[in-house]
Structure formats: structure tokens, C-alpha cells
Design a protein around this motif. Structure first.
Motif, PDB file in Angstrom:
ATOM      1  N   GLY A   7     -85.941 -70.386  42.476  1.00 30.93           N
ATOM      2  CA  GLY A   7     -87.308 -70.520  42.963  1.00 30.93           C
ATOM      3  C   GLY A   7     -88.013 -69.186  42.823  1.00 30.93           C
ATOM      4  O   GLY A   7     -88.005 -68.580  41.757  1.00 30.93           O
ATOM      5  N   ASN A   8     -88.568 -68.697  43.929  1.00 35.34           N
ATOM      6  CA  ASN A   8     -89.248 -67.408  43.938  1.00 35.34           C
ATOM      7  C   ASN A   8     -88.358 -66.285  44.453  1.00 35.34           C
ATOM      8  O   ASN A   8     -88.834 -65.178  44.685  1.00 35.34           O
ATOM      9  N   THR A   9     -87.076 -66.564  44.656  1.00 32.92           N
ATOM     10  CA  THR A   9     -86.164 -65.598  45.263  1.00 32.92           C
ATOM     11  C   THR A   9     -85.290 -64.939  44.209  1.00 32.92           C
ATOM     12  O   THR A   9     -84.652 -65.618  43.406  1.00 32.92           O
ATOM     13  N   GLN A  53     -88.251 -75.124  49.022  1.00 35.55           N
ATOM     14  CA  GLN A  53     -88.930 -75.207  47.737  1.00 35.55           C
ATOM     15  C   GLN A  53     -88.247 -76.311  46.929  1.00 35.55           C
ATOM     16  O   GLN A  53     -87.018 -76.323  46.817  1.00 35.55           O
ATOM     17  N   ILE A  54     -89.034 -77.238  46.407  1.00 38.88           N
ATOM     18  CA  ILE A  54     -88.500 -78.266  45.518  1.00 38.88           C
ATOM     19  C   ILE A  54     -88.617 -77.714  44.103  1.00 38.88           C
ATOM     20  O   ILE A  54     -89.703 -77.357  43.655  1.00 38.88           O
ATOM     21  N   LEU A  55     -87.467 -77.632  43.420  1.00 34.92           N
ATOM     22  CA  LEU A  55     -87.418 -77.011  42.100  1.00 34.92           C
ATOM     23  C   LEU A  55     -87.252 -78.052  40.999  1.00 34.92           C
ATOM     24  O   LEU A  55     -86.642 -79.096  41.214  1.00 34.92           O
ATOM     25  N   ASP A  56     -87.771 -77.736  39.858  1.00 31.81           N
ATOM     26  CA  ASP A  56     -87.586 -78.507  38.622  1.00 31.81           C
ATOM     27  C   ASP A  56     -88.270 -79.868  38.620  1.00 31.81           C
ATOM     28  O   ASP A  56     -87.849 -80.779  37.898  1.00 31.81           O
ATOM     29  N   GLN A 113     -79.142 -84.581  38.594  1.00 31.61           N
ATOM     30  CA  GLN A 113     -80.303 -85.462  38.755  1.00 31.61           C
ATOM     31  C   GLN A 113     -81.622 -84.698  38.706  1.00 31.61           C
ATOM     32  O   GLN A 113     -82.634 -85.122  39.263  1.00 31.61           O
ATOM     33  N   LEU A 114     -81.587 -83.520  38.077  1.00 33.20           N
ATOM     34  CA  LEU A 114     -82.754 -82.707  37.740  1.00 33.20           C
ATOM     35  C   LEU A 114     -83.353 -81.944  38.919  1.00 33.20           C
ATOM     36  O   LEU A 114     -83.546 -80.739  38.829  1.00 33.20           O
ATOM     37  N   LEU A 115     -83.690 -82.605  40.011  1.00 35.75           N
ATOM     38  CA  LEU A 115     -84.316 -81.903  41.135  1.00 35.75           C
ATOM     39  C   LEU A 115     -83.296 -81.059  41.877  1.00 35.75           C
ATOM     40  O   LEU A 115     -82.157 -81.467  42.092  1.00 35.75           O
ATOM     41  N   ASP A 116     -83.748 -79.862  42.277  1.00 40.19           N
ATOM     42  CA  ASP A 116     -82.960 -78.976  43.123  1.00 40.19           C
ATOM     43  C   ASP A 116     -83.813 -78.604  44.325  1.00 40.19           C
ATOM     44  O   ASP A 116     -85.054 -78.610  44.260  1.00 40.19           O
ATOM     45  N   LEU A 117     -83.142 -78.274  45.407  1.00 33.92           N
ATOM     46  CA  LEU A 117     -83.820 -77.879  46.639  1.00 33.92           C
ATOM     47  C   LEU A 117     -83.331 -76.494  47.040  1.00 33.92           C
ATOM     48  O   LEU A 117     -82.123 -76.238  47.041  1.00 33.92           O
TER      49      LEU A 117
END
Length: 169
Positions: free
Chosen positions: A44-46, A112-115, A99-103
Motif C-alpha cells: 500500500g502506502n507503507t 487499505q484495500i489493495l489491487d 483472488q487478486l484483492l489484498d487487505l
């Protein structure tokens, strides 16, 4: 003494990925793995610095993989969750379909919801159906709603294990 285990991540939109981790615990179709970052990277932004210790939790049949990331001093950086399907656990490897999405959950509790762009692209390219896309988003929301319990359960498990973690490699 710890030994190596392979994490196999099957991706919809790119080649499979293989990661070598240390097996810290195996039992009841679940494992705890560790990985020590040798290079800086971002979630994410980290910014994740070299020397970050990641403890991963994989349980047969779960729809996610949980990583707890800490600094060398033990301070929490965050919890990272990969949504997945078909999670299989053995002494030699863990394997799942991404499944593509990462949290990404920060220490302050924010998420942050990623991807999401990858999820949209997979749908647009007909790699997933509208139903699959909706189910992935629903699974993400269920994890967000239950993250406090998920983190507490993992931290409780960690506290009961006699973990020897090699932080010098």
C-alpha cells in the motif's frame, strides 16, 4: 530447529510465484511460517524496511492468508491479508489460488484495500465472472468486519507456540 517450506501462489493474471519460508509450526492442517525481508518494498502506502519479520498463518480451507509484519524491535508494522481459494497445507508446502484483492491493516486499525485495479482488469478481460468478482468483494468485506477477531486469534496462537525465529538470515 526450523526448516524451509515453499509457498506456492497461483495467479490469474501472471505466472505462479514460489517463496521459500521457514516452517515454525505445523498442526491440525495449519502452519505458521516466517520470512525475513532482505530488501525494502512497499505494501500500500507503507514502506517495509529490510529486516522486517513476517509471520504467516495458513489454514486448510480458509479463504485468506494472514501475515503479521513486525520491525526488528518487535513493533507492529501491520497485518497483510491475501484473499485466496483452494488453500492447501502440508509439511512441505502451502499452496493457494490468489483472488487478486489484498487487505492492509495498519497499527491504527485503518484498512487499505489493495489491487482493486487488478480485480477490475481480470473481470474486463473475462478471467473472472461478475459473480466471482462480487464474491471476492464480499469476502474482503467479511474479513474487514472480522479483522479484530482474526488478529486476536492469530496473536493468541503465537503466544502459545514456542517459536524459535532466525532473524539473522
Amino acid at each position: 530447529m526450523t526448516r524451509n517450506i515453499t509457498e506456492i501462489k497461483h495467479n490469474l493474471n501472471k505466472p505462479d510465484q514460489y517463496f521459500t519460508c521457514c516452517l515454525l509450526y505445523y498442526g491440525n492442517s495449519r502452519v505458521v511460517l516466517s520470512y525475513l525481508a532482505s530488501e525494502e518494498y512497499k505494501v500500500g502506502n507503507t514502506l517495509i524496511p529490510p529486516g522486517t519479520l513476517t509471520l504467516g498463518y495458513y489454514e486448510q480451507g480458509l479463504k485468506y492468508v494472514l501475515w503479521k509484519m513486525t520491525q526488528g524491535t518487535g513493533g507492529l508494522i501491520g497485518y497483510y491479508i491475501h484473499l485466496c481459494e483452494n488453500l492447501e497445507v502440508s509439511r512441505g508446502h502451502v499452496e493457494y489460488d490468489d483472488q487478486l484483492l489484498d487487505l492492509w491493516f495498519l497499527p491504527d486499525g485503518s484498512c487499505q484495500i489493495l489491487d482493486e485495479d487488478e480485480l477490475i482488469e481480470a473481470y474486463d478481460n473475462k478471467l473472472i465472472t461478475l459473480n466471482m468478482k462480487s464474491q471476492i468483494k464480499k469476502s474482503a468485506q467479511e474479513i474487514i468486519n472480522n479483522i479484530d477477531t482474526i488478529k486476536t486469534d492469530f496473536d493468541s496462537l503465537l503466544s502459545t507456540l514456542d517459536l524459535t525465529i532466525n532473524t539473522t538470515s
